[in-house]
Design a protein around this motif. Structure first.
Motif, short mmCIF file in Angstrom:
data_model
loop_
_atom_site.label_atom_id
_atom_site.label_comp_id
_atom_site.label_asym_id
_atom_site.label_seq_id
_atom_site.Cartn_x
_atom_site.Cartn_y
_atom_site.Cartn_z
N GLY A 1 0.77 -1.23 0.00
CA GLY A 1 0.00 0.00 0.00
C GLY A 1 0.81 1.28 0.00
N LYS A 2 2.13 1.18 -0.10
CA LYS A 2 2.97 2.36 -0.09
C LYS A 2 3.82 2.45 -1.35
CE LYS A 2 3.45 2.73 4.94
NZ LYS A 2 4.42 2.86 6.07
N GLU A 3 4.34 3.64 -1.59
CA GLU A 3 5.20 3.87 -2.73
C GLU A 3 6.58 3.30 -2.47
OE1 GLU A 3 2.27 5.35 -4.89
OE2 GLU A 3 4.32 5.33 -5.68
N ARG A 4 7.27 2.95 -3.53
CA ARG A 4 8.63 2.47 -3.40
C ARG A 4 9.51 3.62 -2.92
NH1 ARG A 4 10.97 -1.20 -8.17
NH2 ARG A 4 9.00 -2.21 -7.57
N GLU A 5 10.35 3.36 -1.93
CA GLU A 5 11.20 4.39 -1.38
C GLU A 5 12.67 4.01 -1.40
OE1 GLU A 5 10.65 5.21 2.77
OE2 GLU A 5 10.53 3.09 3.33
N PHE A 6 13.49 5.03 -1.46
CA PHE A 6 14.93 4.86 -1.47
C PHE A 6 15.42 4.45 -0.09
CE2 PHE A 6 18.95 6.99 -0.33
CZ PHE A 6 19.82 6.32 -1.19
N VAL A 7 16.36 3.52 -0.05
CA VAL A 7 16.92 3.05 1.20
C VAL A 7 18.39 3.46 1.32
CG1 VAL A 7 17.51 1.05 2.61
CG2 VAL A 7 15.33 1.12 1.38
N ALA A 8 19.20 3.03 0.38
CA ALA A 8 20.62 3.33 0.40
C ALA A 8 21.23 3.06 -0.96
CB ALA A 8 21.34 2.51 1.47
N CYS A 9 22.37 3.67 -1.23
CA CYS A 9 23.04 3.42 -2.49
C CYS A 9 24.54 3.58 -2.33
CB CYS A 9 22.53 4.34 -3.61
SG CYS A 9 22.91 6.10 -3.38
N ILE A 10 25.27 3.05 -3.28
CA ILE A 10 26.72 3.12 -3.25
C ILE A 10 27.26 3.23 -4.66
CG2 ILE A 10 26.92 0.59 -3.26
CD1 ILE A 10 29.43 0.93 -1.49
N SER A 11 28.24 4.10 -4.85
CA SER A 11 28.93 4.16 -6.13
C SER A 11 29.90 2.99 -6.11
CB SER A 11 29.66 5.50 -6.30
OG SER A 11 30.60 5.72 -5.26
N PHE A 12 29.72 2.06 -7.03
CA PHE A 12 30.48 0.83 -6.98
C PHE A 12 31.99 1.02 -7.09
CE2 PHE A 12 31.96 -3.36 -8.32
CZ PHE A 12 31.28 -4.16 -7.42
N ASP A 13 32.40 1.96 -7.92
CA ASP A 13 33.83 2.19 -8.11
C ASP A 13 34.48 2.95 -6.96
OD1 ASP A 13 33.61 2.79 -11.74
OD2 ASP A 13 33.33 0.99 -10.53
N GLU A 14 33.80 3.98 -6.48
CA GLU A 14 34.36 4.85 -5.44
C GLU A 14 34.04 4.39 -4.03
OE1 GLU A 14 36.10 7.10 -8.40
OE2 GLU A 14 36.43 7.20 -6.23
N GLY A 15 32.94 3.69 -3.86
CA GLY A 15 32.54 3.26 -2.53
C GLY A 15 31.85 4.33 -1.71
N ILE A 16 31.43 5.40 -2.35
CA ILE A 16 30.72 6.47 -1.67
C ILE A 16 29.28 6.05 -1.44
CG2 ILE A 16 30.01 8.89 -1.78
CD1 ILE A 16 32.39 9.37 -3.66
N THR A 17 28.81 6.23 -0.22
CA THR A 17 27.48 5.76 0.14
C THR A 17 26.54 6.88 0.55
OG1 THR A 17 28.06 5.39 2.46
CG2 THR A 17 28.44 3.58 0.93
N SER A 18 25.27 6.57 0.48
CA SER A 18 24.22 7.48 0.92
C SER A 18 23.06 6.63 1.40
CB SER A 18 23.78 8.39 -0.23
OG SER A 18 22.78 9.30 0.21
N SER A 19 22.33 7.11 2.38
CA SER A 19 21.21 6.34 2.90
C SER A 19 20.09 7.26 3.36
CB SER A 19 21.66 5.44 4.05
OG SER A 19 22.15 6.20 5.13
N ALA A 20 18.90 6.69 3.45
CA ALA A 20 17.75 7.44 3.91
C ALA A 20 17.84 7.66 5.41
CB ALA A 20 16.47 6.69 3.56
N ASP A 21 17.27 8.76 5.88
CA ASP A 21 17.31 9.08 7.30
C ASP A 21 16.66 7.99 8.16
OD1 ASP A 21 16.79 12.67 6.85
OD2 ASP A 21 18.61 11.47 6.82
N SER A 22 15.66 7.34 7.61
CA SER A 22 14.92 6.33 8.35
C SER A 22 15.75 5.09 8.69
CB SER A 22 13.67 5.91 7.57
OG SER A 22 14.01 5.37 6.31
N VAL A 23 16.86 4.91 7.98
CA VAL A 23 17.68 3.71 8.22
C VAL A 23 19.10 4.03 8.67
CG1 VAL A 23 16.33 2.44 6.51
CG2 VAL A 23 18.51 3.50 5.84
N LYS A 24 19.43 5.30 8.76
CA LYS A 24 20.77 5.69 9.20
C LYS A 24 21.08 5.13 10.58
CE LYS A 24 21.30 10.03 6.59
NZ LYS A 24 22.36 9.51 5.71
N GLY A 25 22.26 4.57 10.71
CA GLY A 25 22.67 3.98 11.97
C GLY A 25 22.23 2.55 12.13
N ARG A 26 21.37 2.07 11.27
CA ARG A 26 20.88 0.70 11.35
C ARG A 26 21.25 -0.13 10.13
NH1 ARG A 26 15.67 -0.41 11.40
NH2 ARG A 26 15.06 1.43 10.16
N TYR A 27 21.27 0.50 8.97
CA TYR A 27 21.59 -0.20 7.72
C TYR A 27 22.96 0.24 7.22
CZ TYR A 27 16.60 -1.45 7.04
OH TYR A 27 15.33 -1.95 7.15
#
Length: 121
Positions: free
Chosen positions: A42-68
């Motif tokens: 019943g909900k829209e697809r949401e972003f969780v986390a991502c990584i640039s495969f070559d550089e290893g730079i990551t980003s994550s959603a606030d809802s999962v920071k510290g846990r994922y």
């Protein structure tokens, strides 16, 4: 055609941990940004986390920071999502995505079929 395959989903208790993996079949993640998205009923697809495969730079959603934690394995050509302190609201189908923009502006975007993560109360 590149195919993404997710694995590692399952049923865990509130507060538990789970590790998801995304593998590229017939291709490589080199040059791509690889991300995890999720969609609960019943909900829209949401972003969780991502990584640039070559550089290893990551980003994550606030809802999962510290846990994922998202990571990549260059040798195995895979991307993992380590999930801890799971909550019932984390229950969703988790999808892997690979995205890149070629030098000429062509966008290549691939989705996996998803893996179910269920966190019991």
């Amino acid at each position: 055609q590149v195919q993404l395959v997710e694995s590692g989903g399952g049923l865990v208790q509130d507060g538990g941990s789970l590790r998801l993996s995304c593998a590229a079949s017939g291709g490589t993640f080199i040059g791509y940004i690889v991300g995890w998205f999720r969609q609960a009923p019943g909900k829209e697809r949401e972003f969780v986390a991502c990584i640039s495969f070559d550089e290893g730079i990551t980003s994550s959603a606030d809802s999962v920071k510290g846990r994922y934690t998202i990571s990549r394995d260059n040798a195995k050509n895979t991307v993992a999502l380590q999930m801890s302190s799971l909550k019932p609201e984390d229950t969703a189908v988790y999808y892997c995505n690979a995205d890149r923009l070629t030098p000429l502006g062509y966008r290549q975007n691939y989705w996996g079929q998803g893996t179910q993560v269920t966190v019991s109360s």
